[in-house]
Motif scaffolding. Structure first.
Motif, mmCIF file in Angstrom:
data_model
loop_
_atom_site.group_PDB
_atom_site.id
_atom_site.type_symbol
_atom_site.label_atom_id
_atom_site.label_comp_id
_atom_site.label_asym_id
_atom_site.label_seq_id
_atom_site.Cartn_x
_atom_site.Cartn_y
_atom_site.Cartn_z
ATOM 1 N N TRP B 194 7.781 -8.504 6.732
ATOM 2 C CA TRP B 194 7.305 -7.825 5.537
ATOM 3 C C TRP B 194 5.798 -7.664 5.582
ATOM 4 N N ILE B 195 5.345 -6.525 5.084
ATOM 5 C CA ILE B 195 3.914 -6.217 5.150
ATOM 6 C C ILE B 195 3.128 -7.132 4.221
ATOM 7 N N ILE B 196 3.793 -7.696 3.220
ATOM 8 C CA ILE B 196 3.063 -8.556 2.282
ATOM 9 C C ILE B 196 2.397 -9.717 3.015
ATOM 10 N N TRP B 197 2.997 -10.202 4.125
ATOM 11 C CA TRP B 197 2.417 -11.353 4.829
ATOM 12 C C TRP B 197 1.152 -10.955 5.578
ATOM 13 N N SER B 198 1.154 -9.713 6.108
ATOM 14 C CA SER B 198 -0.051 -9.304 6.820
ATOM 15 C C SER B 198 -1.064 -8.644 5.892
ATOM 16 N N GLN B 199 -0.624 -8.145 4.748
ATOM 17 C CA GLN B 199 -1.528 -7.443 3.826
ATOM 18 C C GLN B 199 -1.419 -8.003 2.409
ATOM 19 N N PRO B 200 -1.598 -9.308 2.215
ATOM 20 C CA PRO B 200 -1.433 -9.834 0.848
ATOM 21 C C PRO B 200 -2.428 -9.243 -0.132
ATOM 22 N N VAL B 201 -3.658 -9.007 0.341
ATOM 23 C CA VAL B 201 -4.673 -8.472 -0.579
ATOM 24 C C VAL B 201 -4.283 -7.066 -1.033
ATOM 25 N N ALA B 202 -3.841 -6.249 -0.054
ATOM 26 C CA ALA B 202 -3.440 -4.892 -0.416
ATOM 27 C C ALA B 202 -2.291 -4.931 -1.404
ATOM 28 N N PHE B 203 -1.372 -5.865 -1.205
ATOM 29 C CA PHE B 203 -0.223 -5.988 -2.105
ATOM 30 C C PHE B 203 -0.682 -6.262 -3.536
ATOM 31 N N VAL B 204 -1.562 -7.268 -3.680
ATOM 32 C CA VAL B 204 -2.025 -7.630 -5.031
ATOM 33 C C VAL B 204 -2.801 -6.475 -5.654
ATOM 34 N N LEU B 205 -3.652 -5.824 -4.839
ATOM 35 C CA LEU B 205 -4.440 -4.715 -5.380
ATOM 36 C C LEU B 205 -3.542 -3.587 -5.842
ATOM 37 N N PHE B 206 -2.554 -3.256 -5.017
ATOM 38 C CA PHE B 206 -1.663 -2.155 -5.379
ATOM 39 C C PHE B 206 -0.873 -2.500 -6.632
ATOM 40 N N TRP B 207 -0.475 -3.748 -6.710
ATOM 41 C CA TRP B 207 0.298 -4.194 -7.871
ATOM 42 C C TRP B 207 -0.548 -4.073 -9.140
ATOM 43 N N ILE B 208 -1.795 -4.528 -9.050
ATOM 44 C CA ILE B 208 -2.677 -4.423 -10.219
ATOM 45 C C ILE B 208 -2.864 -2.966 -10.587
ATOM 46 N N ALA B 209 -3.098 -2.126 -9.564
ATOM 47 C CA ALA B 209 -3.333 -0.709 -9.843
ATOM 48 C C ALA B 209 -2.089 -0.065 -10.434
ATOM 49 N N ALA B 210 -0.907 -0.583 -10.059
ATOM 50 C CA ALA B 210 0.327 -0.013 -10.600
ATOM 51 C C ALA B 210 0.356 -0.148 -12.118
ATOM 52 N N PHE B 211 -0.196 -1.240 -12.629
ATOM 53 C CA PHE B 211 -0.233 -1.412 -14.083
ATOM 54 C C PHE B 211 -1.113 -0.348 -14.731
ATOM 55 N N ALA B 212 -2.209 -0.019 -14.050
ATOM 56 C CA ALA B 212 -3.091 1.008 -14.607
ATOM 57 C C ALA B 212 -2.441 2.377 -14.499
ATOM 58 N N GLU B 213 -1.759 2.636 -13.375
ATOM 59 C CA GLU B 213 -1.150 3.945 -13.166
ATOM 60 C C GLU B 213 -0.044 4.212 -14.168
ATOM 61 N N THR B 214 0.685 3.157 -14.540
ATOM 62 C CA THR B 214 1.760 3.357 -15.503
ATOM 63 C C THR B 214 1.270 3.105 -16.922
ATOM 64 N N GLY B 215 0.041 2.603 -17.053
ATOM 65 C CA GLY B 215 -0.474 2.333 -18.386
ATOM 66 C C GLY B 215 0.269 1.215 -19.077
ATOM 67 N N ARG B 216 0.553 0.160 -18.357
ATOM 68 C CA ARG B 216 1.284 -0.957 -18.959
ATOM 69 C C ARG B 216 0.314 -2.053 -19.378
ATOM 70 N N THR B 217 0.841 -3.116 -19.997
ATOM 71 C CA THR B 217 0.020 -3.856 -20.923
ATOM 72 C C THR B 217 -1.331 -4.377 -20.541
ATOM 73 N N PRO B 218 -1.572 -5.085 -19.474
ATOM 74 C CA PRO B 218 -2.975 -5.508 -19.430
ATOM 75 C C PRO B 218 -3.921 -4.306 -19.449
ATOM 76 N N PHE B 219 -3.436 -3.162 -19.029
ATOM 77 C CA PHE B 219 -4.265 -1.951 -19.015
ATOM 78 C C PHE B 219 -3.671 -0.894 -19.938
ATOM 79 N N HIS B 220 -3.226 -1.337 -21.104
ATOM 80 C CA HIS B 220 -2.515 -0.405 -21.971
ATOM 81 C C HIS B 220 -3.461 0.343 -22.888
ATOM 82 N N LEU B 221 -4.710 0.517 -22.481
ATOM 83 C CA LEU B 221 -5.599 1.196 -23.408
ATOM 84 C C LEU B 221 -5.421 2.687 -23.367
ATOM 85 N N ILE B 222 -4.490 3.165 -22.566
ATOM 86 C CA ILE B 222 -4.222 4.598 -22.557
ATOM 87 C C ILE B 222 -3.701 5.010 -23.933
#
Ligand code: SF4
Ligand code: SF4
Lengths: 204, 329
Positions: B194-222
């Motif tokens: 799994w790429i998560i083992w070689s790219q843990p930072v990218a995984f976390v960053l993408f996950w955080i950005a996913a919240f912004a892209e969908t406008g979900r709660t920690p970033f729900h200021l949309i």
């Protein structure tokens, strides 16, 4: 469900001061604070707390029309008219004090002399659209005849929603079954009042 | 282009549309229930068993409500904006392989509408276009709170596009392809691949950005709930508002598919178990969206920008540089 658990409002012994360090002023201080906060995992504490509540499934919802919270005896909802325990006759003597004291003028009553030459209530109604449920009528009543009950659901099609004397009066079969509840609230006699009453000294 | 392929594609499009429109509805049910349980409530209880038919009741309500187009709004733009949100959400689904290929009545089905060789780029691009829904909707609404919300939305989306793109660049460099199917093949060897083992930072960053892209709660200021109104959707009613809603939930589902496909091995070797695994991972990520909504507070817009430009973007760039160095030597 009991409401005793809500009665203790003294939470002073569980108060404590949160230790807030000074805000960093220089760049390095700010940076270390960000790093510290990032890796302290406080976000996961929040996640765990809500997940724990979900697993415990300790639901606090009262499904209102099906379940009801108990209300205290001092709650002032729609009035009740009581009967005498021994004879079952109505306690109200038609003195008119409740009508007089009612600050929103919502009690309307009429009395007449009945065939035994006793005063009898012929008309009695309370306009619940005006009543502010202050409890004065219950307090002033010399006979503990009018009291407040626990029936708080009084939705109606019109604002001028009246309760008539017959509706408030304890039904005679409910009285015979011993189901009439004595009022414990505003203006009522405190329990064990008999033991505290002293004889009026007659000989001076 | 032969007819069989065309028919197959149309059927797939219809199936994806139907399933995910329905899932968006059921998603709201799950959201209410999960949030309720986490807050010691019961959630919807009265419509149908365990409130299951609440979704249908809401649907009926949305469809039959009066369609109000207020005076002073720019009617054309106002009307088209929710369609953009919903349409882009579903268009992004075209490049997502939802299941491994399987054989149905002797016919091999690829559960992906179009395996284009720029899959991830396409998904990111389409999600980027999704910005125009809230932006145009808010700007056309003739309501200052909608306008503010539209401005916030634009800022958040554009900023987090950067993080999404940069964080995905490192895995893309490793796989050497933009197709999600190639990503899956790359990780088909099991959990160790799994790429998560070689790219843990990218995984976390993408996950955080996913919240912004969908406008979900920690970033729900949309759609900022604290203003008690629904951000850019304030002036919308009935099914137009419902389209925004469907778009948001469909986006959540698609992102929940994309994260495991890119980082967590997707459907693995393509067996039945692998397919179940993908659905399970998807379910976890969807649940996580609801979970954070119960647990975390919203951040301020300036904090969001700070997080994006001063923390996540530098980290993503560093991650790319290190990945490049490791791959070079
Ligand atoms: S509760 Fe107050 S307002 Fe209501 S009838 Fe009694 S005295 Fe009047
Ligand atoms: S209810 Fe009480 S106060 Fe009112 S008329 Fe009857 S006895 Fe008097």
């Amino acid at each position: 469900m009991k409401n005793e658990q809500f009665n203790n409002r003294d939470v002073s012994d569980s108060y404590f001061l949160v230790d807030i360090p000074d805000y960093p002023t220089d760049g390095w201080g700010k940076f270390t604070r960000v790093v510290k906060r990032t890796f302290r995992g406080e976000l996961f504490v929040g996640l765990w707390v809500v997940l724990r509540e979900m697993i415990k499934f300790d639901i606090h919802t009262v499904q209102y029309p099906l379940e009801k919270m108990p209300i205290g005896p001092r709650y002032r909802a729609v009035h009740e008219m009581k009967r005498l325990w021994e004879s079952g006759t109505e306690r109200c003597i038609g003195c008119g004090l409740c009508e007089k004291i009612c600050i929103s003028n919502c009690i309307q009553m009429d009395t007449k002399i009945d065939e035994n030459s006793r005063k009898e209530v012929s008309e009695y109604s309370i306009n619940l659209g005006r009543c502010i449920f202050c409890g004065y009528c219950a307090e002033v009543c010399p006979e503990l005849a009018i009291t407040h009950g626990g029936r708080y659901e009084n939705g109606s099609e019109q604002r001028e929603h009246f309760v008539m004397y017959e509706d408030m009066l304890t039904p005679i079969d409910a009285l015979k079954a011993g189901k009439q509840l004595e009022f414990e609230g505003f203006g009522a006699i405190t329990p064990h009042e008999d033991e505290r009453v002293k004889k009026t000294p007659l000989s001076y | 282009m032969d007819t069989a392929y065309l028919i197959e594609t149309i059927i797939k499009v219809v199936v994806v549309l139907l399933i995910f429109s329905a899932l968006a509805g059921i998603g709201t049910y799950f959201e209410r229930k999960v949030l309720a349980f986490m807050q010691r409530r019961l959630g919807p209880m009265y419509v149908g068993p365990f409130g299951l038919l609440q979704v249908a009741a809401d649907g009926v309500k949305l469809f039959t409500k009066e369609d109000i187009v207020p005076t002073n709004v720019v009617a054309k733009v106002f009307k088209i904006a929710p369609v953009i949100t919903a349409a882009t959400a579903f268009m992004a689904a075209a490049a997502i392989p939802f299941l491994p290929q399987f054989t149905l009545f002797g016919y091999t089905v690829h559960p992906i509408v179009a395996d284009i060789n720029i899959g991830i780029l396409y998904i990111l691009g389409i999600m980027g276009i999704g910005l125009y829904g809230p932006l145009l909707g808010g700007m056309a609404s003739a309501n200052k709170f909608s306008l503010l919300s539209a401005a916030r939305t634009a800022a958040v989306f554009i900023s987090y596009e950067v993080v999404t793109g940069l964080s995905l660049l490192a895995p893309i460099m490793m796989v050497g392809s933009l197709s999600l199917i190639d990503f899956n093949e790359y990780q088909a060897g099991g959990i160790g691949d799994w790429i998560i083992w070689s790219q843990p930072v990218a995984f976390v960053l993408f996950w955080i950005a996913a919240f912004a892209e969908t406008g979900r709660t920690p970033f729900h200021l949309i759609a900022n709930d604290h203003e008690i109104i629904d951000g850019f959707g304030t002036e919308y009613s009935g099914m137009r508002w419902g389209l925004f809603f469907i778009g948001e939930y469909a986006n959540m589902f698609f992102i929940s598919f994309v994260i495991p496909l890119i980082f967590l091995g997707g459907y693995g070797d393509g067996s039945f178990l692998g397919a179940l695994g993908l659905l399970g991972k998807m379910a976890f990520f969807f649940f996580f969206f609801l979970w954070t909504r119960a647990a975390w507070p919203d951040v301020r817009p300036d904090q969001l920008m700070w997080l994006c430009w001063k923390v996540l973007m530098p980290l993503a760039v560093i991650n790319i540089v290190i990945t490049g160095l490791v791959m070079m030597f």
